[in-house]
Design a protein around this motif. Structure first.
Motif, PDB file in Angstrom:
ATOM      1  N   LYS A   7       0.890  -1.301   0.034  1.00 21.12           N
ATOM      2  CA  LYS A   7       0.041   0.064   0.162  1.00 21.12           C
ATOM      3  C   LYS A   7       0.905   1.473  -0.100  1.00 21.12           C
ATOM      4  CE  LYS A   7      -3.713  -2.242   2.537  1.00 21.12           C
ATOM      5  NZ  LYS A   7      -4.688  -2.211   4.041  1.00 21.12           N
ATOM      6  N   LEU A   8       2.204   1.198   0.176  1.00 19.26           N
ATOM      7  CA  LEU A   8       3.009   2.400   0.053  1.00 19.26           C
ATOM      8  C   LEU A   8       3.050   2.876  -1.288  1.00 19.26           C
ATOM      9  CD1 LEU A   8       6.141   0.914   2.211  1.00 19.26           C
ATOM     10  CD2 LEU A   8       4.023   2.829   2.974  1.00 19.26           C
ATOM     11  N   VAL A   9       3.076   4.126  -1.475  1.00 18.85           N
ATOM     12  CA  VAL A   9       3.339   4.850  -2.640  1.00 18.85           C
ATOM     13  C   VAL A   9       4.660   5.144  -2.975  1.00 18.85           C
ATOM     14  CG1 VAL A   9       2.624   6.844  -4.273  1.00 18.85           C
ATOM     15  CG2 VAL A   9       0.982   5.664  -2.682  1.00 18.85           C
ATOM     16  N   GLY A  10       5.411   4.254  -3.994  1.00 16.31           N
ATOM     17  CA  GLY A  10       6.864   4.897  -4.233  1.00 16.31           C
ATOM     18  C   GLY A  10       7.690   3.959  -3.422  1.00 16.31           C
ATOM     19  N   ALA A  11       9.180   4.165  -3.403  1.00 17.57           N
ATOM     20  CA  ALA A  11      10.025   3.423  -2.879  1.00 17.57           C
ATOM     21  C   ALA A  11      10.850   4.186  -1.745  1.00 17.57           C
ATOM     22  CB  ALA A  11      10.855   2.928  -3.727  1.00 17.57           C
ATOM     23  N   THR A  12       9.897   5.199  -1.142  1.00 18.45           N
ATOM     24  CA  THR A  12      10.599   6.189  -0.333  1.00 18.45           C
ATOM     25  C   THR A  12       9.971   6.327   0.999  1.00 18.45           C
ATOM     26  OG1 THR A  12      12.142   7.131  -1.872  1.00 18.45           O
ATOM     27  CG2 THR A  12      12.033   8.152   0.149  1.00 18.45           C
ATOM     28  N   GLU A  32      -4.611  -9.951   4.372  1.00 20.04           N
ATOM     29  CA  GLU A  32      -4.117  -9.997   2.893  1.00 20.04           C
ATOM     30  C   GLU A  32      -2.753  -9.572   2.775  1.00 20.04           C
ATOM     31  OE1 GLU A  32      -7.322  -8.573   3.772  1.00 20.04           O
ATOM     32  OE2 GLU A  32      -8.230 -10.432   3.393  1.00 20.04           O
ATOM     33  N   THR A  33      -2.105  -9.105   3.868  1.00 18.99           N
ATOM     34  CA  THR A  33      -0.790  -8.418   3.630  1.00 18.99           C
ATOM     35  C   THR A  33       0.237  -9.687   3.717  1.00 18.99           C
ATOM     36  OG1 THR A  33      -1.323  -6.685   5.427  1.00 18.99           O
ATOM     37  CG2 THR A  33       0.890  -7.011   5.147  1.00 18.99           C
ATOM     38  N   VAL A  34       1.263  -9.514   2.544  1.00 13.04           N
ATOM     39  CA  VAL A  34       2.092 -10.363   2.215  1.00 13.04           C
ATOM     40  C   VAL A  34       3.496  -9.960   2.177  1.00 13.04           C
ATOM     41  CG1 VAL A  34       0.546 -11.826   0.899  1.00 13.04           C
ATOM     42  CG2 VAL A  34       1.757 -10.114  -0.254  1.00 13.04           C
ATOM     43  N   GLU A  35       3.753  -8.592   2.282  1.00 12.88           N
ATOM     44  CA  GLU A  35       5.027  -7.938   2.497  1.00 12.88           C
ATOM     45  C   GLU A  35       4.895  -6.798   3.571  1.00 12.88           C
ATOM     46  OE1 GLU A  35       7.252  -8.264  -1.762  1.00 12.88           O
ATOM     47  OE2 GLU A  35       6.351  -6.376  -1.318  1.00 12.88           O
ATOM     48  N   VAL A  36       5.406  -6.586   4.495  1.00 13.99           N
ATOM     49  CA  VAL A  36       5.405  -5.510   5.594  1.00 13.99           C
ATOM     50  C   VAL A  36       6.538  -4.940   5.879  1.00 13.99           C
ATOM     51  CG1 VAL A  36       5.825  -7.496   7.249  1.00 13.99           C
ATOM     52  CG2 VAL A  36       4.414  -5.350   7.908  1.00 13.99           C
ATOM     53  N   PHE A  37       6.484  -3.667   6.030  1.00 14.16           N
ATOM     54  CA  PHE A  37       7.804  -2.644   6.310  1.00 14.16           C
ATOM     55  C   PHE A  37       7.779  -2.458   7.670  1.00 14.16           C
ATOM     56  CE2 PHE A  37       9.772   1.184   6.738  1.00 14.16           C
ATOM     57  CZ  PHE A  37      11.383   1.020   6.284  1.00 14.16           C
ATOM     58  N   VAL A  38       8.630  -2.710   8.542  1.00 12.52           N
ATOM     59  CA  VAL A  38       8.649  -2.839  10.045  1.00 12.52           C
ATOM     60  C   VAL A  38       9.503  -1.500  10.399  1.00 12.52           C
ATOM     61  CG1 VAL A  38       9.363  -3.812  12.201  1.00 12.52           C
ATOM     62  CG2 VAL A  38       8.765  -5.358  10.081  1.00 12.52           C
ATOM     63  N   GLU A  39       8.967  -0.758  11.207  1.00 13.89           N
ATOM     64  CA  GLU A  39       9.296   0.704  11.484  1.00 13.89           C
ATOM     65  C   GLU A  39      10.021   0.638  13.196  1.00 13.89           C
ATOM     66  OE1 GLU A  39       7.780   4.503  13.553  1.00 13.89           O
ATOM     67  OE2 GLU A  39       7.225   4.654  11.324  1.00 13.89           O
ATOM     68  N   SER A  40      11.254   1.145  13.109  1.00 13.22           N
ATOM     69  CA  SER A  40      11.749   1.256  14.571  1.00 13.22           C
ATOM     70  C   SER A  40      12.505   2.551  14.639  1.00 13.22           C
ATOM     71  CB  SER A  40      12.651  -0.032  15.102  1.00 13.22           C
ATOM     72  OG  SER A  40      13.103   0.155  16.406  1.00 13.22           O
ATOM     73  N   ALA A  41      11.892   3.465  15.317  1.00 11.62           N
ATOM     74  CA  ALA A  41      12.563   4.990  15.170  1.00 11.62           C
ATOM     75  C   ALA A  41      12.640   5.498  16.770  1.00 11.62           C
ATOM     76  CB  ALA A  41      11.591   5.817  14.381  1.00 11.62           C
ATOM     77  N   TRP A  42      13.230   6.599  16.721  1.00 11.47           N
ATOM     78  CA  TRP A  42      13.504   7.664  18.071  1.00 11.47           C
ATOM     79  C   TRP A  42      12.833   8.720  17.814  1.00 11.47           C
ATOM     80  CZ3 TRP A  42      15.387  11.534  20.755  1.00 11.47           C
ATOM     81  CH2 TRP A  42      15.368  11.433  22.150  1.00 11.47           C
ATOM     82  N   PHE A  43      11.797   9.274  18.438  1.00 12.68           N
ATOM     83  CA  PHE A  43      11.183  10.509  18.186  1.00 12.68           C
ATOM     84  C   PHE A  43      11.376  11.444  19.620  1.00 12.68           C
ATOM     85  CE2 PHE A  43       8.692   7.462  15.876  1.00 12.68           C
ATOM     86  CZ  PHE A  43       8.710   8.090  14.359  1.00 12.68           C
TER      87      PHE A  43
END
Length: 811
Positions: free
Chosen positions: A268-273, A343-354
């Motif tokens: 569901k992400l638009v683009g690769a960034t 239905e998700t088959v590819e997931v991007f996992v975020e680990s950040a510090w704010f």
């Protein structure tokens, strides 16, 4: 923060029971608020087995079941559609309280058949919110097994997390403190890296102001769906709703390691960034210009909670489509557009510090108080960015399968805390607790601190303890783990009681004034020591040195020069609420400069007389009423009332010039001011008048001279009747009647007990510029009845004294 004992044991080897854990937490400074123990609530409920089920003779939808229970074979009437022979379920005996129904079972017939207990559903045990029938349990469970064991329920400990201890927002942090306190042994908390098999195809960009560091990785080929029972039970126990395996993993790590994460459906992400930047908010457009499609005005986000939030330039935004489409509020909540589903088959996992302050402000602005926002606002461990991502990868691969990419890291985490000098001797110096150097080192190391030998030691806090900034913080850590109960009990030395009492003369007078004014019908008010500078200027204050650099409110930006403005405003608020009749007083400090000598202790009172409407024209208070109350109070305070001078026309500017005066011992010894508040002042304060008041400066009242203790004779009233004599004197209009009264009363202090004005007349018969003041003199004979000659002689003394004060006997 909630957790269960089995969850704690994932990180702590211990045999301690729940009560022992709670006691240890309390002694270590963790404030336990509540322990929900289902074993107590469900104690009467046990496993049973239905042997036979037959239709009820008098009801088609009821069945009469023969049930093997812990109490033997029982006949129970059941209306559940799934009640059948051979079913293993939960039995409640007669007398048991059913929490889901709120009733206590009693033995009574159901359509003519007595039911000797009840077969329970999950909702009736509050194990689930709803259910279609009685519970169906594995056949392997033995009859009589407690329901708590059969359902895998356990106690949930709920405790309050102080803002300075964000590491307690993870079960691992609680285990670390309990291990340091000696409750058990801490297991290895290190996280093994999970290597990626291909480069991460998604690039991350960060704005350092919005997000200092952002790590992420793609996991492809996952199979999402419901999480396993152990994970669902763990989340349900602490009040979280299981969603799906991917989301449940992030929730688990958030509560287990105090490390919030987020997962995006990569498809569901638009683009690769993905970009972490500040919000763009509303852009300014010059009239006549057309904004380009790339420009965003009123940037918004539809979050996972289904609500739409306006984005401001102060918020951290996670965006895709080359940074043009918001997909989440960093550290707060993700967007609906990239949420994970079955239905998700590819997931991007975020680990950040704010940045904690930015996240806290975003939470207040949006009203979002998510688990992530709650943790980031209190500072998440800066050293957990990549380890948290590895742990999430491990769990996702175990539960959902897939293949991980390499980790992409953008930005840089804040530097780790620096070490500082610490001498273990300081523990006893500061806390009074005797702890050996070896024990102090053991505690600090167990809590995660790095201790290097030397004289003194060099102690470096871990990245998850940024609240520790100095040696006093280390003393607190050592003392709470060693146990405050070990502090020596040393009573304070006994101080001999002061002969004259413990209160100073000013404190004693303040207490006396408080009681006297309350007895006179005044209500005490306690107001701020501040007011607005504009109001302070009305009452002779508002100097630059009295303006606050950091006021608690914009209308409280100046130290008060008088108690009157706050009392008057309080009366105005009362009037607006329908209570116009007010009598208020306050005792407190006033400020006339920034030096200690410029602070004075003042007793102030106001009277706002508003008698109810009526034909009888009920008498209302006036300036003489407030004067009488003032003089009565001064008498109570021991002021030399008989020596006071009444100076009219010299009161401060906030008093009505013709209806106010000062009471003084001399021009430089002003004790009090009283009168009517100037109408212009009341208009500025938006308070209806009239308002009468007074202010007494306690420091201006002379302290009584110390006298030797003497036995006073008993009061002996005269047996003779008092008599009165009336006198009328002509005096100049400007002459104060009080001066005339004072002179008349002092003509013979042995016989004259009182003097009071009962009439003032101006008009025909009185020369221009003069007034007639009529005074009543009370004469109290002592030893014998006065003769006519003695009365005439006393009258002559009164006339002579009045003439010296400027009065002339009116013929």
């Amino acid at each position: 923060m909630k957790f269960t004992l089995s969850w704690l044991k994932d990180h702590l080897e211990t045999t301690a029971t729940v009560p022992e854990i709670v006691a240890a937490m309390t002694m270590a400074g963790l404030e336990v608020e509540h322990v929900a123990d289902p074993a107590t609530k469900l104690k009467p409920f046990t496993v049973c087995k239905i042997v036979e089920a037959a239709r009820h003779p008098n009801a088609d939808r009821l069945q009469v079941c023969q049930v093997d229970t812990v109490d033997g074979r029982k006949e129970i009437v059941c209306g559940a559609p799934n009640a059948r022979a051979g079913l293993t379920t939960i039995y409640a005996p007669i007398g048991a309280y059913v929490p889901g129904l709120g009733v206590t079972l009693v033995e009574k017939p159901v359509r003519g058949v007595v039911s000797n207990g009840m077969l329970c559903s999950a909702a009736e045990l509050e194990y689930a919110t709803e259910s279609d029938g009685i519970m169906e349990l594995p056949d392997s469970l033995a009859v009589g097994t407690p329901a708590v064991d059969a359902l895998g329920l356990e106690a949930v400990i709920d405790f309050e997390v102080t803002p300075n201890r964000p590491d307690w927002l993870g079960v691992a942090g609680i285990a670390r403190d309990l291990a340091a306190a000696g409750v058990g042994t801490l297991k290895d908390l290190s996280i093994a890296p999970v290597a990626g098999t291909f480069p991460c195809p998604i690039t991350v960009k960060v704005d350092g102001e919005a997000c200092p560091v952002f790590a992420g990785r793609l996991i492809k080929g996952v199979k999402n769906g419901p999480s396993p029972k152990w994970l669902q039970d763990r989340l349900t126990a602490i009040g979280l709703r299981p969603i799906n395996a991917l989301v449940d993993v992030t929730n688990l790590i958030s509560y287990d390691r105090a490390r919030p994460l987020h997962v995006y459906d990569a498809a569901k992400l638009v683009g690769a960034t993905i970009e972490a930047r500040l919000g763009r908010g509303k852009a300014e457009v010059t009239p006549g210009d057309q904004p380009s499609p790339a420009e965003h005005h009123d940037e918004q986000l539809i979050a996972l909670d289904g609500k739409t939030y306006d984005i401001t330039p102060e918020m951290c935004v996670i965006a895709d489509a080359e940074g043009n489409r918001p997909i989440g509020l960093g550290g707060v909540m993700g967007g609906e557009s990239t949420g994970c589903s079955d239905e998700t088959v590819e997931v991007f996992v975020e680990s950040a510090w704010f940045e904690p302050i930015r996240i806290a402000q975003t939470g207040r602005a949006t009203g979002i108080n998510s688990d992530a926002q709650y943790r980031f606002a209190r500072t998440v461990d800066t050293g957990s960015v990549e380890p948290g991502l590895h742990l999430a990868t491990k769990l996702i691969l175990e539960l959902c399968g897939g293949e991980p990419s390499q980790i992409f890291v953008a930005g840089e985490a804040p530097a780790a805390p620096k070490g500082f000098a610490f001498d273990p001797v300081y523990v006893e110096q500061l806390s009074g607790l005797s702890v050996s150097a070896d024990r102090a080192r053991q505690i600090l190391v167990a809590l995660g601190f790095d201790v290097k030998d030397g004289s003194p030691w060099t102690v470096t806090p871990p990245t998850f303890r940024r609240d520790v900034e100095g040696k006093a913080d280390l003393v607190e850590e050592i003392a709470r783990i060693a146990g405050y109960g070990a502090l020596p009990s040393t009573p304070l030395p006994e101080v001999p009681r002061a002969v004259g009492g413990v209160l100073t003369a000013k404190q004693a007078r303040a207490r006396t004034a408080r009681r006297a004014l309350a007895a006179a019908g005044y209500a005490e008010a306690v107001t701020y020591s501040f007011t607005s500078r504009k109001t302070a200027e009305l009452f002779g204050g508002g100097q630059a040195e009295l303006v606050l650099a950091n006021p608690i409110a914009s209308e409280l930006d100046c130290m008060r020069p008088s108690l009157l403005p706050n009392l008057i405003e309080a009366a105005g608020r009362n009037a607006r609420q329908g209570f116009p009749d007010a009598a208020l007083f306050e005792i407190g400090p006033t400020f006339h400069g920034d030096k200690p000598a410029d602070q004075r202790t003042v007793v102030s009172a106001i009277l706002v007389p508003k008698a109810p409407r009526g034909w009888d024209k009920a008498a209302q208070g006036d300036v003489f009423t407030i004067k009488a109350d003032l003089l009565a109070l001064l008498e109570e305070l021991g002021a030399p009332v008989g020596s006071l001078q009444t100076a009219q026309g010299s009161a401060s500017s906030w008093w009505h010039p013709g209806r106010s005066a000062r009471l003084q011992l001399g021009p430089k010894a002003v004790m009090a001011e009283f009168g009517e508040i100037h109408p212009a002042v009341l208009k500025t304060l938006d308070v209806p008048g009239p308002v009468y008041g007074f202010e007494i400066t306690l420091e201006a009242i002379p302290e009584p001279k110390k006298k030797s203790v003497k036995t006073r004779p008993a009061f002996s009233p005269s047996a003779l009747m008092p008599l009165t004599r009336d006198f009328a004197f002509l005096v100049e209009k400007a002459k104060a009647a009080g001066d005339l009264v004072k002179a008349a009363a002092g003509a013979d202090k042995a016989l004259i007990t009182a003097a009071r004005v009962f009439d003032v007349y101006e008009g025909p018969g009185v020369p221009e510029g003069f007034k007639s003041v009529a005074i009543e003199i009370v004469v109290q004979p002592r030893d014998a009845t006065l003769t006519d000659a003695e009365i005439e002689a006393l009258s002559a003394k009164v006339v002579a004294a009045a003439e010296k004060a400027g009065g002339k006997l009116r013929s």
